[in-house]
Design an enzyme around this catalytic site. Structure first.
Site, PDB file in Angstrom:
ATOM      1  N   SER A  20      19.841  -8.460  -3.234  1.00 49.11           N
ATOM      2  CA  SER A  20      18.420  -8.846  -3.221  1.00 49.11           C
ATOM      3  C   SER A  20      17.821  -8.701  -1.818  1.00 49.11           C
ATOM      4  O   SER A  20      16.699  -8.206  -1.655  1.00 49.11           O
ATOM      5  CB  SER A  20      18.272 -10.303  -3.668  1.00 49.11           C
ATOM      6  OG  SER A  20      18.629 -10.449  -5.017  1.00 49.11           O
ATOM      7  N   SER A 162      11.199 -16.159 -12.390  1.00 43.95           N
ATOM      8  CA  SER A 162      11.737 -14.827 -12.103  1.00 43.95           C
ATOM      9  C   SER A 162      11.366 -14.432 -10.687  1.00 43.95           C
ATOM     10  O   SER A 162      10.191 -14.324 -10.344  1.00 43.95           O
ATOM     11  CB  SER A 162      11.164 -13.790 -13.077  1.00 43.95           C
ATOM     12  OG  SER A 162      11.358 -12.487 -12.547  1.00 43.95           O
ATOM     13  N   ASP A 310      22.709 -14.657 -12.250  1.00 39.34           N
ATOM     14  CA  ASP A 310      23.600 -13.493 -12.328  1.00 39.34           C
ATOM     15  C   ASP A 310      25.064 -13.892 -12.504  1.00 39.34           C
ATOM     16  O   ASP A 310      25.924 -13.033 -12.698  1.00 39.34           O
ATOM     17  CB  ASP A 310      23.445 -12.633 -11.068  1.00 39.34           C
ATOM     18  CG  ASP A 310      22.081 -11.953 -11.023  1.00 39.34           C
ATOM     19  OD1 ASP A 310      21.453 -11.797 -12.095  1.00 39.34           O
ATOM     20  OD2 ASP A 310      21.629 -11.595  -9.919  1.00 39.34           O
ATOM     21  N   ARG A 385      27.965  -6.353 -13.867  1.00 41.47           N
ATOM     22  CA  ARG A 385      28.502  -7.719 -13.821  1.00 41.47           C
ATOM     23  C   ARG A 385      29.424  -8.002 -15.014  1.00 41.47           C
ATOM     24  O   ARG A 385      30.376  -8.773 -14.890  1.00 41.47           O
ATOM     25  CB  ARG A 385      27.375  -8.747 -13.725  1.00 41.47           C
ATOM     26  CG  ARG A 385      26.564  -8.565 -12.442  1.00 41.47           C
ATOM     27  CD  ARG A 385      25.842  -9.781 -11.976  1.00 41.47           C
ATOM     28  NE  ARG A 385      24.807  -9.396 -11.020  1.00 41.47           N
ATOM     29  CZ  ARG A 385      25.005  -9.141  -9.722  1.00 41.47           C
ATOM     30  NH1 ARG A 385      26.213  -9.257  -9.200  1.00 41.47           N
ATOM     31  NH2 ARG A 385      23.998  -8.769  -8.944  1.00 41.47           N
TER      32      ARG A 385
HETATM   33  C1  S3P Z   1      16.693 -10.561  -8.419  1.00 43.02           C
HETATM   34  C2  S3P Z   1      16.266 -11.576  -9.226  1.00 43.02           C
HETATM   35  C3  S3P Z   1      16.987 -12.029 -10.424  1.00 43.02           C
HETATM   36  C4  S3P Z   1      18.377 -11.401 -10.556  1.00 43.02           C
HETATM   37  C5  S3P Z   1      18.439  -9.981 -10.103  1.00 43.02           C
HETATM   38  C6  S3P Z   1      17.920  -9.810  -8.688  1.00 43.02           C
HETATM   39  C7  S3P Z   1      15.897 -10.253  -7.210  1.00 43.02           C
HETATM   40  O1  S3P Z   1      16.207 -11.729 -11.525  1.00 43.02           O
HETATM   41  O2  S3P Z   1      18.833 -11.490 -11.887  1.00 43.02           O
HETATM   42  O3  S3P Z   1      19.787  -9.517 -10.152  1.00 43.02           O
HETATM   43  O4  S3P Z   1      16.440  -9.600  -6.288  1.00 43.02           O
HETATM   44  O5  S3P Z   1      14.734 -10.664  -7.152  1.00 43.02           O
HETATM   45  P1  S3P Z   1      14.959 -12.639 -11.965  1.00 43.02           P
HETATM   46  O6  S3P Z   1      13.754 -11.814 -11.766  1.00 43.02           O
HETATM   47  O7  S3P Z   1      15.249 -12.987 -13.381  1.00 43.02           O
HETATM   48  O8  S3P Z   1      14.899 -13.861 -11.090  1.00 43.02           O
END
Ligand code: S3P
Length: 425
Positions: A20, A162, A310, A385
């Site tokens: 991220s 999210s 995750d 994953r």
């Molecule tokens: C992420 C947010 C998460 C995660 C993804 C990476 C990010 O998703 O599942 O692997 O880098 O912003 P969400 O948008 O559901 O929070």
């Protein structure tokens, strides 16, 4: 692939950079003024999709191996790409870049692989359209065409927590004519907010659960060091907890509190965890040691999910080794990841003889009965994953099993097998 492990996993490893934060380092470096340097950038397929997209948008990015250097072009310096931007498998690239392109005065087309093309994009196109972007998609899926331009500020309450959606709106809001307010139902990972604070402190204000974005300020290039990815470390923390006779130290793990739900659950289960060498910086990090032990079952609900979203496949694996019945609910978002992870875990764990029930929004796992391989042909659903979770699970069965499309690990953790080999030697 025969995988039994009575000897346990032992040793110290340094896991690769956070996915991220790596995505965001490229995005913010590109739209700031001056030079941004990124150390410990994650060279995985997803992050390379983001890097290539910004090269296609005219940003000079020099990848020297130990460091990535970007010459920022500012918020108004991106150029229209000469072809469609290929997002590969990466939901994070797609959603964050969509937010940025919503404010750019040219047309962009975003395409992706088969899995990404099934993932929902209305969650970003709806708020971005409300701000004034013109977005066409195929029933809410890629390919998507974005005609960006003059955006108005927005007050937006996210229907689901999210980080990708929140970040898309933040990136659009930086280019709007007035301030925006973003409200999340519960806090998702806050890497975008932390990085924006470093690049442009005046652009962002936190008011409790609300994020206020003030457009009109330049972002200044930064020197970024990406901590290790706790979502990659989690494979070793879980393996160390459940593979008998194990003791593993993972160094330099990012411990941003919006990501550490897996540590909370491990502690609740009675795992032997020791956290040392804490570094308090914009993105905090620490070394984490785990040794194998008996584990208690756990129950988690919707409020716990964002901080471990995750790690749910790995939590199911932990549950399958715990002394009792564990329950995960409020996790329907798992159905919209690289695969339907609730279905994938339930089907593949059943092949390993694990007693597991799939709920509409979660999983119930009985950790007591012993496993017996009913079908050795496991499937990763081309989901990194799931592939890695099944690989750790396979360490606990005596029969050889195969994992279809295991090479999907390149998405987030290309060196996974090398690190596993190191811990087994
Ligand atoms: C992420 C947010 C998460 C995660 C993804 C990476 C990010 O998703 O599942 O692997 O880098 O912003 P969400 O948008 O559901 O929070």
């Amino acid at each position: 692939m025969a995988e039994t492990s009575t000897a346990g996993l032992t040793g110290t490893i340094t896991i690769p950079g956070d996915k991220s934060i790596s995505h965001r380092s490229i995005i913010f470096g590109a739209i700031s003024t001056g030079t941004t340097t990124v150390k410990n950038f994650l060279r995985s397929a997803d992050c390379l999709s983001t890097m290539q997209a910004f090269r296609d948008l005219g940003v000079n990015i020099d990848d020297q191996g130990d460091q990535v250097t970007l010459q920022g072009v500012g918020l108004t310096g991106l150029k229209q790409a000469s072809a469609a931007l290929d997002m590969g498998n990466s939901g994070t690239s797609t959603r964050l870049i969509s937010g940025l392109l919503a404010g750019q005065p040219f047309e962009s087309r975003l395409v992706g692989d088969a899995s990404l093309s099934k993932r929902p994009m209305r969650r970003v196109s709806d708020p971005l359209s409300q701000m004034g972007a013109k977005i066409d998609s195929v029933n809410g899926h890629l390919p998507m065409t974005i005609n960006g331009g003059s955006l108005a500020g927005i007050r937006y309450e996210l229907p689901v927590a999210s980080a990708q959606v929140k970040s898309a709106i933040i990136l659009a809001a930086l280019q709007a004519s007035g301030p925006s307010t973003i409200i999340e139902p519960s806090p998702s990972r806050d890497h975008t907010e932390r990085m924006l604070t470093a690049f442009s402190p005046k652009s962002i204000e936190k008011q409790g659960q609300q994020i206020v974005i003030h457009p009109g300020y330049d972002l200044q290039g930064q020197a970024i060091t990406v901590p290790g990815d706790i979502s990659s470390a989690a494979f070793w923390l879980v393996a160390g907890a459940i593979v008998p006779n194990s003791s593993i130290t993972v160094k330099n793990v990012g411990i941003n509190p919006t990501r550490t739900g897996i540590l909370t659950v491990l502690e609740q289960m009675g795992a032997n965890l020791t956290i040392t060498n804490r570094q308090d910086q914009a993105e905090p990090s620490a070394d984490i040691t785990v040794t194998s032990s008996d584990l208690r079952p756990f129950e988690i609900g919707a409020e716990a999910i964002p901080a471990l979203v995750d790690e749910v496949p790995l939590l199911a694996l932990l549950a399958a080794r715990a002394n009792g019945i564990s329950k995960i609910t409020g996790a329907e978002e798992l159905r919209f990841k690289e695969s339907d992870r609730l279905q994938a875990i339930s089907q593949e764990f059943t092949k390993l003889g694990i007693t597991i029930e799939e709920l509409p929004d979660g999983l119930v796992i009985d950790g007591r009965p012993s496993w017996h391989v009913a079908n050795p042909n496991l499937d990763s659903y081309q989901d990194h994953r799931i592939a890695m979770t099944l690989k750790i699970a396979s360490l606990l069965v005596d029969e050889p099993v195969t994992i279809k499309d295991f090479d999907s690990v390149r998405i987030s953790y290309p060196t996974f097998l090398t690190d596993l080999a190191q811990l087994r030697s």
